[in-house]
Design a protein around this motif. Structure first.
Motif, PDB file in Angstrom:
ATOM      1  N   GLU A 115      -9.710  54.696  46.053  1.00 23.53           N
ATOM      2  CA  GLU A 115      -9.801  55.482  45.323  1.00 23.53           C
ATOM      3  C   GLU A 115     -11.411  56.594  43.905  1.00 23.53           C
ATOM      4  O   GLU A 115     -11.892  56.539  43.327  1.00 23.53           O
ATOM      5  CB  GLU A 115      -9.308  54.659  43.800  1.00 23.53           C
ATOM      6  CG  GLU A 115      -8.239  53.965  43.873  1.00 23.53           C
ATOM      7  CD  GLU A 115      -7.450  54.928  43.862  1.00 23.53           C
ATOM      8  OE1 GLU A 115      -6.876  55.742  43.181  1.00 23.53           O
ATOM      9  OE2 GLU A 115      -6.093  54.590  44.958  1.00 23.53           O
ATOM     10  N   SER A 116     -11.823  57.330  44.976  1.00 24.66           N
ATOM     11  CA  SER A 116     -13.030  57.664  45.054  1.00 24.66           C
ATOM     12  C   SER A 116     -12.682  59.337  45.175  1.00 24.66           C
ATOM     13  O   SER A 116     -12.040  60.049  46.723  1.00 24.66           O
ATOM     14  CB  SER A 116     -14.100  57.362  46.468  1.00 24.66           C
ATOM     15  OG  SER A 116     -14.267  55.474  45.785  1.00 24.66           O
ATOM     16  N   PHE A 117     -14.679  59.907  44.872  1.00 26.09           N
ATOM     17  CA  PHE A 117     -14.216  61.466  44.954  1.00 26.09           C
ATOM     18  C   PHE A 117     -16.297  62.012  45.997  1.00 26.09           C
ATOM     19  O   PHE A 117     -16.903  61.363  45.123  1.00 26.09           O
ATOM     20  CB  PHE A 117     -14.186  62.185  44.033  1.00 26.09           C
ATOM     21  CG  PHE A 117     -14.547  63.244  43.810  1.00 26.09           C
ATOM     22  CD1 PHE A 117     -13.679  64.459  44.048  1.00 26.09           C
ATOM     23  CD2 PHE A 117     -15.106  63.758  42.668  1.00 26.09           C
ATOM     24  CE1 PHE A 117     -13.966  66.036  44.910  1.00 26.09           C
ATOM     25  CE2 PHE A 117     -15.766  65.380  43.202  1.00 26.09           C
ATOM     26  CZ  PHE A 117     -15.228  66.360  43.916  1.00 26.09           C
TER      27      PHE A 117
ATOM     28  N   ARG B  84      -4.864  56.240  46.533  1.00 34.93           N
ATOM     29  CA  ARG B  84      -3.706  55.232  47.916  1.00 34.93           C
ATOM     30  C   ARG B  84      -3.010  55.829  48.302  1.00 34.93           C
ATOM     31  O   ARG B  84      -1.887  55.656  49.344  1.00 34.93           O
ATOM     32  CB  ARG B  84      -3.478  54.613  46.650  1.00 34.93           C
ATOM     33  CG  ARG B  84      -4.399  53.288  46.392  1.00 34.93           C
ATOM     34  CD  ARG B  84      -3.830  51.866  45.395  1.00 34.93           C
ATOM     35  NE  ARG B  84      -5.237  51.185  45.122  1.00 34.93           N
ATOM     36  CZ  ARG B  84      -5.563  50.552  45.715  1.00 34.93           C
ATOM     37  NH1 ARG B  84      -5.218  49.828  46.934  1.00 34.93           N
ATOM     38  NH2 ARG B  84      -6.863  49.902  44.941  1.00 34.93           N
ATOM     39  N   GLU B  85      -1.810  56.853  47.508  1.00 36.05           N
ATOM     40  CA  GLU B  85      -1.489  57.876  47.891  1.00 36.05           C
ATOM     41  C   GLU B  85      -1.313  58.881  48.662  1.00 36.05           C
ATOM     42  O   GLU B  85      -0.928  59.701  49.697  1.00 36.05           O
ATOM     43  CB  GLU B  85      -0.089  58.475  47.340  1.00 36.05           C
ATOM     44  CG  GLU B  85      -0.681  59.812  46.150  1.00 36.05           C
ATOM     45  CD  GLU B  85      -1.524  58.151  45.143  1.00 36.05           C
ATOM     46  OE1 GLU B  85      -1.933  59.646  43.825  1.00 36.05           O
ATOM     47  OE2 GLU B  85      -2.041  57.292  44.979  1.00 36.05           O
ATOM     48  N   LYS B  86      -2.775  59.873  48.959  1.00 34.79           N
ATOM     49  CA  LYS B  86      -3.246  60.988  49.531  1.00 34.79           C
ATOM     50  C   LYS B  86      -4.315  60.924  49.578  1.00 34.79           C
ATOM     51  O   LYS B  86      -5.267  60.357  48.923  1.00 34.79           O
ATOM     52  CB  LYS B  86      -1.743  61.825  49.269  1.00 34.79           C
ATOM     53  CG  LYS B  86      -3.131  62.236  47.370  1.00 34.79           C
ATOM     54  CD  LYS B  86      -2.506  63.840  47.108  1.00 34.79           C
ATOM     55  CE  LYS B  86      -2.759  64.233  45.825  1.00 34.79           C
ATOM     56  NZ  LYS B  86      -2.262  65.774  45.513  1.00 34.79           N
ATOM     57  N   VAL B  87      -5.159  61.787  50.605  1.00 39.46           N
ATOM     58  CA  VAL B  87      -6.271  62.084  50.916  1.00 39.46           C
ATOM     59  C   VAL B  87      -5.944  64.082  50.651  1.00 39.46           C
ATOM     60  O   VAL B  87      -5.698  64.859  50.804  1.00 39.46           O
ATOM     61  CB  VAL B  87      -7.097  61.899  52.665  1.00 39.46           C
ATOM     62  CG1 VAL B  87      -8.255  62.131  52.933  1.00 39.46           C
ATOM     63  CG2 VAL B  87      -6.987  60.168  52.480  1.00 39.46           C
TER      64      VAL B  87
ATOM     65  N   MET C  74       0.043  59.884  52.413  1.00 37.12           N
ATOM     66  CA  MET C  74       0.557  58.399  52.681  1.00 37.12           C
ATOM     67  C   MET C  74       1.915  58.076  53.042  1.00 37.12           C
ATOM     68  O   MET C  74       2.684  57.635  53.763  1.00 37.12           O
ATOM     69  CB  MET C  74      -0.218  57.484  52.677  1.00 37.12           C
ATOM     70  CG  MET C  74      -2.369  58.162  52.647  1.00 37.12           C
ATOM     71  SD  MET C  74      -2.879  58.558  53.904  1.00 37.12           S
ATOM     72  CE  MET C  74      -4.414  58.587  53.733  1.00 37.12           C
ATOM     73  N   LEU C  75       2.515  58.382  51.518  1.00 35.73           N
ATOM     74  CA  LEU C  75       3.420  58.304  51.402  1.00 35.73           C
ATOM     75  C   LEU C  75       4.847  59.491  52.046  1.00 35.73           C
ATOM     76  O   LEU C  75       6.024  58.214  52.405  1.00 35.73           O
ATOM     77  CB  LEU C  75       3.831  58.275  50.030  1.00 35.73           C
ATOM     78  CG  LEU C  75       3.275  57.108  49.148  1.00 35.73           C
ATOM     79  CD1 LEU C  75       3.189  57.170  47.464  1.00 35.73           C
ATOM     80  CD2 LEU C  75       3.558  55.858  49.026  1.00 35.73           C
ATOM     81  N   GLN C  76       4.443  60.948  51.743  1.00 42.78           N
ATOM     82  CA  GLN C  76       5.457  61.193  52.819  1.00 42.78           C
ATOM     83  C   GLN C  76       5.083  61.337  53.950  1.00 42.78           C
ATOM     84  O   GLN C  76       6.366  62.530  54.432  1.00 42.78           O
ATOM     85  CB  GLN C  76       5.799  62.957  51.542  1.00 42.78           C
ATOM     86  CG  GLN C  76       6.244  62.896  50.148  1.00 42.78           C
ATOM     87  CD  GLN C  76       6.084  63.570  49.630  1.00 42.78           C
ATOM     88  OE1 GLN C  76       6.721  65.015  50.310  1.00 42.78           O
ATOM     89  NE2 GLN C  76       6.106  64.062  47.513  1.00 42.78           N
ATOM     90  N   LYS C  77       4.593  61.066  54.625  1.00 43.49           N
ATOM     91  CA  LYS C  77       3.721  61.418  55.655  1.00 43.49           C
ATOM     92  C   LYS C  77       3.810  62.988  56.061  1.00 43.49           C
ATOM     93  O   LYS C  77       4.551  63.369  57.047  1.00 43.49           O
ATOM     94  CB  LYS C  77       5.187  60.781  56.305  1.00 43.49           C
ATOM     95  CG  LYS C  77       5.207  59.105  56.504  1.00 43.49           C
ATOM     96  CD  LYS C  77       4.027  58.515  56.970  1.00 43.49           C
ATOM     97  CE  LYS C  77       4.534  56.824  56.344  1.00 43.49           C
ATOM     98  NZ  LYS C  77       3.236  55.786  57.349  1.00 43.49           N
TER      99      LYS C  77
END
Length: 247
Positions: free
Chosen positions: A45-47, A77-80, A98-101
């Protein structure tokens, strides 16, 4: 087990991983090992906001050319999300959900974009290749004295990516990109290496990245780095205004 994190530009070529993430040794399954590598970045969870200079040299075209660069990346957690800014207002954006691929690449480059000349892509720096499925594991090797597991991954365009992952830190130190249909003994189309790190508070940043092929050599040197938690207001502000052209 430490809670500090490593920031790779990586990246790169750039992704966040905990210092001393694990010392478990070899995993029995290559897919399981690679899944841990993928999960480590999102869990931080970083920037990161990394600024510096690109040096680019091509064969038979004189000395190196130099360009300013800024690379920002947000791991949740869910995206980059990542954005690459070059001179002349040239911007490139990458997102993987990541969730929706789902994977999105956008840009608003000028008529003669610089990125295509430099020999790398924004998804290289965001380490998007780590999401590719494993084809096989090769014999272990060392990269700059670091023990690595070596994998061949199946890229989205049908090519192959060979990647060296630090066994102790679950961190990619080197990647070779091969075109679709390349012979087994062929040279890679391009190679990415993490060549230098510095520590910034609780984080390490990959401040030097080398990208090269038979025809060029590009070095990205970041000398102005900020690494904070993903809930920092600077992270939200960075990804409000995005390029409009989707690839």
């Amino acid at each position: 087990m430490g809670k500090a994190a490593m920031l790779s530009a990586a990246l790169l070529m750039i992704m966040l991983l905990p210092v001393n993430a694990a010392e478990n040794g070899r995993f029995s399954e290559a897919d399981g090992f690679m899944q841990i590598v993928r999960m480590q970045a999102a869990a931080q969870e970083s920037f990161g906001d990394l600024r510096g200079r690109i040096s680019h040299m091509r064969r038979n075209q004189g000395g190196a050319q130099h360009y300013p660069v800024r690379f920002t990346i947000l791991f949740q957690r869910e995206k980059v999300e990542a954005k690459l800014t070059l001179q002349g207002g040239e911007n490139h954006y990458f997102m993987r959900d990541m969730l929706q691929k789902k994977r999105v690449i956008k840009s608003n480059p000028p008529d003669n974009p610089l990125l295509g000349k430099l020999g790398f892509r924004i998804e290289d720096l965001a380490m998007d290749f780590l999401e590719y499925p494993v084809k096989r594991e090769l014999a272990s090797e060392t990269v700059k004295t670091v023990d690595c597991r070596v994998f061949e991954l199946q890229s989205a365009d049908g090519g192959t990516v060979r990647v060296w992952i630090a066994r102790k830190y679950f961190f990619p130190l080197k990647a070779e990109f091969y075109l679709p249909g390349a012979r087994q003994n062929a040279k890679p189309e391009r190679t990415l290496e993490i060549t230098g790190f510095k520590q910034f508070g609780k984080y390490y940043a990959a401040t030097d990245i080398a990208l090269f092929s038979e025809n060029y050599r590009t070095r990205i040197a970041f000398d102005n780095c900020i690494v904070v938690k993903s809930d920092d207001p600077r992270a939200a502000a960075e990804f409000k205004n995005l390029p409009k052209t989707e690839k």
